[in-house]
Motif scaffolding. Structure first.
Motif: not given
Length: 135
Positions: A111-124
């Motif tokens: 869950i932590d990795q999923d949230i972190k990656l999705n936030k970074a992708l959204w920012l991108l």
């Protein structure tokens, strides 16, 4: 508390308008590859940005369905995001004896990795939209 509520509402407003806004932004091949390379480092890079997986950035641009064909930001972002999160990307590497070994990227399950990656992708995606002139 009220200020926090307004912050959440503003964020939700941006998230809900992204599909429509990003769908109107066309990406050329170089811009698509920039998005894929950035996502590749986020997903497969270690703390120093070194790649330990033989997955190539352009593999993140591989569409899984005919509905994913297109060069707009929304479609491209969704394809990259799905490939980064779901895994299943095949590659060939070598073992310690120099023999070819097939491998498949694993899905993001934490869950932590999923949230972190999705936030970074959204920012991108949001930054790419800004560069392309979205509001």
């Amino acid at each position: 508390m009220i200020e926090g509520t307004y912050t959440v509402l503003k964020g939700a407003e941006h998230a809900l308008s992204a599909p429509q806004d990003w769908s109107s932004l066309r990406l050329n091949e170089e811009e698509q590859h920039i998005l894929a390379r950035s996502a590749h480092v986020m997903r497969f890079g270690d703390g120093d940005g070194e790649m330990k997986m033989p997955v190539r950035p352009e593999q993140l641009l591989t569409q899984r369905r005919s509905g994913d064909l297109g060069n707009d930001l929304w479609t491209t972002w969704n394809v990259v995001q799905e490939n980064a999160i779901k895994g299943g990307i095949r590659a060939v590497t070598r073992d310690e004896f120099g023999r070819h070994r097939r491998m498949t990227s694993r899905p993001v399950t934490g869950i932590d990795q999923d949230i972190k990656l999705n936030k970074a992708l959204w920012l991108l995606g949001a930054e790419m939209a800004k560069l392309k002139g979205a509001r």
